[in-house]
Design an enzyme around this catalytic site. Structure first.
Site, mmCIF file in Angstrom:
data_model
loop_
_atom_site.group_PDB
_atom_site.id
_atom_site.type_symbol
_atom_site.label_atom_id
_atom_site.label_comp_id
_atom_site.label_asym_id
_atom_site.label_seq_id
_atom_site.Cartn_x
_atom_site.Cartn_y
_atom_site.Cartn_z
ATOM 1 N N HIS A 223 0.817 -1.216 0.000
ATOM 2 C CA HIS A 223 0.000 0.000 0.000
ATOM 3 C C HIS A 223 0.852 1.268 0.000
ATOM 4 O O HIS A 223 0.351 2.347 -0.310
ATOM 5 C CB HIS A 223 -0.953 -0.007 1.209
ATOM 6 C CG HIS A 223 -0.257 0.211 2.524
ATOM 7 N ND1 HIS A 223 0.176 -0.840 3.323
ATOM 8 C CD2 HIS A 223 0.087 1.344 3.186
ATOM 9 C CE1 HIS A 223 0.747 -0.356 4.418
ATOM 10 N NE2 HIS A 223 0.705 0.959 4.365
ATOM 11 N N GLU A 232 -0.581 -8.524 2.317
ATOM 12 C CA GLU A 232 0.531 -7.760 1.764
ATOM 13 C C GLU A 232 1.866 -8.471 1.903
ATOM 14 O O GLU A 232 2.817 -8.116 1.204
ATOM 15 C CB GLU A 232 0.607 -6.388 2.439
ATOM 16 C CG GLU A 232 -0.558 -5.492 2.097
ATOM 17 C CD GLU A 232 -0.319 -4.062 2.496
ATOM 18 O OE1 GLU A 232 -0.749 -3.167 1.763
ATOM 19 O OE2 GLU A 232 0.308 -3.835 3.549
ATOM 20 N N SER A 264 4.126 2.159 8.655
ATOM 21 C CA SER A 264 3.789 0.943 7.901
ATOM 22 C C SER A 264 5.041 0.119 7.662
ATOM 23 O O SER A 264 6.078 0.640 7.248
ATOM 24 C CB SER A 264 3.145 1.317 6.562
ATOM 25 O OG SER A 264 1.925 1.968 6.763
ATOM 26 N N CYS A 652 35.978 2.745 -59.172
ATOM 27 C CA CYS A 652 34.718 2.348 -59.806
ATOM 28 C C CYS A 652 34.664 2.785 -61.265
ATOM 29 O O CYS A 652 33.831 2.306 -62.029
ATOM 30 C CB CYS A 652 33.536 2.919 -59.037
ATOM 31 S SG CYS A 652 33.466 4.716 -59.038
ATOM 32 N N HIS A 725 28.920 8.907 -59.740
ATOM 33 C CA HIS A 725 28.843 7.523 -59.287
ATOM 34 C C HIS A 725 28.621 6.615 -60.493
ATOM 35 O O HIS A 725 27.586 6.704 -61.160
ATOM 36 C CB HIS A 725 27.704 7.334 -58.283
ATOM 37 C CG HIS A 725 27.852 8.154 -57.041
ATOM 38 N ND1 HIS A 725 28.861 7.945 -56.126
ATOM 39 C CD2 HIS A 725 27.124 9.195 -56.566
ATOM 40 C CE1 HIS A 725 28.749 8.823 -55.141
ATOM 41 N NE2 HIS A 725 27.706 9.588 -55.379
#
Length: 991
Positions: A223, A232, A264, A652, A725
């Site tokens: 809680h 719990e 708690s 290329c 290219h």
């Protein structure tokens, strides 16, 4: 008599003679007479003996055959060789014989025979029985009381190995409960959180808190995180841990009235009063309170809504979240903050801004939040505007000072919609039903203005883009510049396929219609082995996807060779990655004598826009030719048909030469490939310019005229990086390039002409580094290297114009007299270039007189228009022409723009940029000057000393200071020597 013991019975053993004389009648009959086995009498007839005789003869005959087989010399040698062989492990784990050679076998047989003879002689007693006295053999010094060592010269003592003692690990043995208790004590004393893990995903965090001087164990429960559970914490999973927690804590001082919000998860032991009163289990973990008292988190609760949980108070939780997020979003502090307002005023400020942007009834209500999420953006803005109008009085009362004016103005502007729609409607009436480009642009701008603050960013960007295009069109329309003629330029690709006679000749095709390379394929190995890289499909295609060149990258479509069988994925593979598409500019066209050379221009569509390249699908083991038309696929040579090749980076352009090889005669293929390998490729190198490649194609066309009609591979133009290219069989995944129309070698050769006015002929085939930066470095390097500068002056005189980027470079070139040498070289060769050097020399004299950098840059900017005018009349056949022209154009345009700003009183903010650039240039000049040759430094220093010695004789010895000043001045002019460290200078100062 001997006997044998069988158990406790002694059985005598008779002698052999007695056993032989013993009669059968004395034996005891153990078996009954009726059951005694009897041996039948043998009935061997004449046939039996005859058959046995034949079998015996056959056996003897087989033995004779076998003996004759093994008695041959060849078989004896093989058996002897196998006997001398060694066993070894062969392939696949087989055991095979390692047979010696024949010479080795014969030598071994001779050794064995000699050994047998020697042994036989030794056994017969024929050996030398004399004894050799060692005293006769050894020297006299050794035979008298001296130890004789029999160690060889290679003897080496073996040292005793020291055994390393491995320390054994000392394992502490302790019970589990004791170990858990010790760990919890350490965590308690050092304030360390401990995570308790149960079954599955059950986890709790244990911490220790101080209460009234004692430690209390606190376990995280559900809680506290906003999760509600009936139970719990499981007692069965954590009971031994709860017991250990109680052993290390002291909770006797905790009373019932001490249980408040924030308690708690406190763990209380078995003997505690509250545990006995409120828990049915041996331990109590505080959860909260109900009507009956304290609730145990270990026990089940049916209605957890009735429990008042003892977690932190809501105000504390709120401020914990507020502080955590507020600190994350706060700006960087530029002052020391003080608490000038109280907490109540701060809460009011946070609340009003929260309600202004997120109007809800309760922040903790999920329904309120969902109501804001479900509405559209326009409805959300309308609700904010309505909320602003309703609470107008509250906003006015809160607005005390001017520190909130900008915030209120932002909220008001963001929530208000456009109210004046009348003018927008009038604009819409005028442009309605008009389909021209300019009317559509006005419609897009009007739509964005109608929405006002509701306009999306995409719509606003579109409106600005349309406004920019309209402005550009209007400017061109008003000034009637030369761009208007370019807008009428059309260069559509040919609808007819190009015919290559070599591919139509039936003698050069096989039965499938494929091209037969013949001798051309054999000689093509010179190119494939040296300048191509083999692609191994088993290693994947990932490393070949990105094609690097010095000015950028391009992605190949080689990865698409792996074809997906799913239709959706196959369609996805047809999509490319587009670059920024460039419009049609003057860089896309080539002119000669005022006319367009269409084959040397980029391809356009029917409306004049450039045709952008699409995805080029890859193929395996092909040579692809055909520029702007449909490509043609030619199988690679038979010798390379089973391999995949890709050109190395920077080479290329070799695909162009391979395409030319298709048209070469077979008997000339050897000379063609050798000329490419030995002459052209060393001359071109990596990434040559298109002009150089065209010149190389022209040279090949002179020796092999049949190659002039050869088809070219696909060539894409990248204007952003000034790159051509050449597309091979692996295609291109990157799209958006312009397409060059040149389809044959004849078209390509036109780029080699100096008369052709084209920027594309200076582009690099495969890529180039940033030219201007490279040329600037070369210029600075050449200032202090006379031989390099002379080469630059002869080959590329426009490079000296790049010195206008910095006054320092101009002054250095003037002091080294490079301008004078340039005038001497070019005044007769080209009058316009000589005029440029004269202007640069005069400009540098003015710059040297100015002491402030701003004045020097102003002088350079004033001289730029005159130089730009002269440059436009010069030939553009040098590589530094385009960078120098761009530099002058930028300086002229910047001066024109800044002039209007300065007239209107606006400051020029580029001064800091110029200062930093000047520092970088000075640093680069100092580095290149430090790398100058040592011989040059020594010669300069000796020349200075010779001058000083010559003039020093005429000086009055009392005036040595003047000599030192002259020496320092000359050193500062030369920049090769620091006068403060010179020996001559020190000698003058001491005098």
């Amino acid at each position: 008599m001997a006997s044998i013991m069988i158990g406790s019975i002694s059985v005598p053993i008779a002698k052999t003679e007695q056993c032989a004389n013993t009669q059968v009648s004395n034996r005891a009959n153990i078996v009954a007479p009726g059951h005694m086995a009897t041996c039948p009498l043998p009935l061997k007839t004449h046939m039996y003996y005859r058959h046995e005789s034949k079998k015996l003869m056959q056996s003897n005959k087989s033995i004779d055959i076998l003996n004759n087989f093994f008695s041959t010399d060849e078989m004896k040698f093989r058996l002897t060789r196998n006997e001398m062989s060694k066993l070894k492990k062969g392939p696949s784990g087989r055991i095979v014989l390692r047979k010696p050679s024949k010479q080795r076998v014969f030598a071994r047989i001779e050794q064995d025979e000699a050994a047998r003879k020697e042994e036989a002689v030794f056994l017969e007693g024929n050996y030398d029985d004399s004894i050799t006295n060692l005293a006769r053999v050894l020297p006299p010094a050794v035979t008298h009381n001296v130890d004789v060592s029999l160690r060889s010269p290679f003897y080496k003592r073996t040292y005793k190995k020291e055994r390393k003692k491995v320390a054994q690990k000392q394992i502490v043995q302790a019970p589990l409960n004791s170990l858990c208790t010790r760990v919890l004590k350490i965590a308690r004393n050092k304030n360390i959180p401990v995570e308790m893990i149960g079954n599955k995903k059950t986890r709790h965090t244990l911490t220790f808190k101080r209460f009234r001087g004692c430690f209390v164990g606190k376990v995280s429960v559900a809680h506290e995180e906003g999760r509600m559970r009936h139970t719990e914490m499981s007692y069965e999973q954590f009971k031994w841990l709860l017991k250990a927690i109680c052993q290390v804590t002291h909770t006797e001082r905790i009373r019932e009235e001490d249980i408040k919000p924030g308690c708690s998860g406190w763990v209380l032991g078995t003997n505690h009063t509250l545990t006995k009163r409120y828990s049915r289990l041996p331990h109590l973990v505080i959860r909260g309170r109900d009507d009956d008292g304290i609730v145990n988190a270990l026990e089940q609760v049916l209605f957890y809504s009735e429990v008042d949980h003892s977690s932190s108070q809501p105000e504390v939780q709120f401020f914990q979240g507020w502080r955590r997020i507020f600190d994350k979003f706060r700006p960087s502090p530029d002052h020391v903050c003080k608490a000038d307002h109280n907490n109540e005023e701060c809460g009011e400020l946070a609340a009003i801004f929260c309600q202004a942007l997120f109007p809800v009834v309760k922040l903790s209500c999920q329904t309120c939040r969902e109501s804001l999420v479900e509405v559209s953006f326009e409805e959300f803005k309308d609700s904010l505007n309505a909320n602003f109008i309703i609470h107008k009085d509250e906003w006015g009362s809160f607005k005390e000072g001017s520190q909130y004016d900008n915030i209120f103005k932002l909220i008001k502007v963001a929530t208000q919609a456009t109210q004046n729609l009348k003018l927008s409607s009038e604009v819409m009436k005028l442009v309605q039903n008009h389909t021209s480009t300019h009317m559509k642009q006005i419609q897009d701008i009007n739509k964005a203005l109608m929405k006002g603050s509701l306009v999306a960013q995409d719509e606003l960007d579109l409106a600005l883009k349309q406004l920019l295009e309209m402005t550009q069109w209007f400017k061109n329309h008003m000034h009637l510049t030369g761009e208007e003629a370019l807008k009428m330029f059309r260069n559509k690709r040919s609808s007819k396929a190009m015919i290559n006679p070599s591919l139509l000749c039936g003698n050069q095709l096989d039965k499938n219609g494929n091209f037969v390379w013949g001798e051309r394929g054999y000689h093509s190995k010179r190119l494939f082995k040296n300048f191509f890289e083999e692609v191994i499909p088993s290693e994947g295609y990932t490393k070949y996807v990105v094609r690097n060149f010095p000015n950028g990258t391009r992605k190949l479509a080689i990865g698409s060779l792996i074809v997906p069988l799913n239709l959706d994925r196959a369609r996805t593979a047809l999509l490319g990655e587009s670059i920024e598409k460039k419009p049609l500019t003057s860089a896309c066209v080539s002119q000669q004598n005022g006319n367009y050379i269409h084959s040397c221009c980029c391809v356009t569509m029917d409306d004049g826009t450039p045709m952008y390249s699409e995805l080029k699908s890859p193929t395996k083991r092909h040579l692809v030719i055909g520029a702007s038309s449909d490509p043609k696929y030619i199988d690679l040579p038979a010798s390379e048909a089973e391999r995949m090749y890709i050109a190395k980076e920077g080479y290329c352009y070799l695909s162009i030469f391979l395409a030319m090889l298709v048209n070469v005669n077979e008997n000339e293929a050897k000379d063609f490939t050798k000329m490419i390998r030995d002459v052209l490729i060393p001359m071109l190198g990596q990434w040559p310019s298109l002009m150089d490649v065209a010149t190389a194609a022209y040279i090949l066309g002179v020796f092999h005229p049949e190659t002039r009609c050869a088809e070219l591979p696909r060539i894409l133009v990248d204007h952003a990086t000034q790159t051509m290219h050449v597309i091979d069989s692996y295609g291109s995944l990157t799209v958006g390039y312009h397409v060059l129309k040149a389809g044959t070698v004849n078209h390509l050769i036109q780029f080699a002409s100096n008369d052709l006015q084209s920027e594309m002929k200076h582009y690099r085939v495969g890529g180039t580094p940033t030219q201007r930066i490279k040329l600037e470095e070369q210029l600075i390097k050449g200032i202090f290297k006379p031989k390099l500068m002379m080469q630059l002056l002869h080959d590329d005189p426009y490079i000296l114009l790049l010195g206008m980027i910095s006054p320092t470079i101009l002054v250095h070139m003037y002091r080294m007299r490079h301008f004078e040498r340039g005038i001497e070289i070019w005044i007769k060769r080209d009058h316009e270039i000589g005029k440029i050097f004269v202007i640069l020399e005069q400009l540098t004299r003015k710059v040297a007189l100015a002491e402030v950098l701003v004045d020097q840059l102003n002088l350079i900017s004033e001289a730029s228009p005159h130089l730009l005018e002269i440059m436009k009349g010069c030939q553009d056949n040098q590589r530094a022409y385009v960078p120098a022209l761009d530099l002058l154009t930028i300086q002229v345009e910047r001066e024109f723009s800044n002039k209007e700003l300065k007239t209107n009183g606006y400051p020029d903010l580029q001064q800091t940029l110029f200062d930093m650039r000047e520092k970088n240039v000075c640093k680069a000049a100092a580095q290149f000057m430090a790398r100058a040759k040592l011989a040059g430094k020594i010669l300069c220093n000796r020349a200075i000393e010779a001058i000083l010695d010559f003039y020093g004789k005429k000086f009055n010895p009392a005036s040595k200071r003047r000599k030192a000043r002259i020496f320092a001045t000359i050193c500062s002019r030369v920049f090769y020597h620091d006068p403060s460290t010179c020996e001559e200078h020190s000698r003058c100062r001491r005098a």
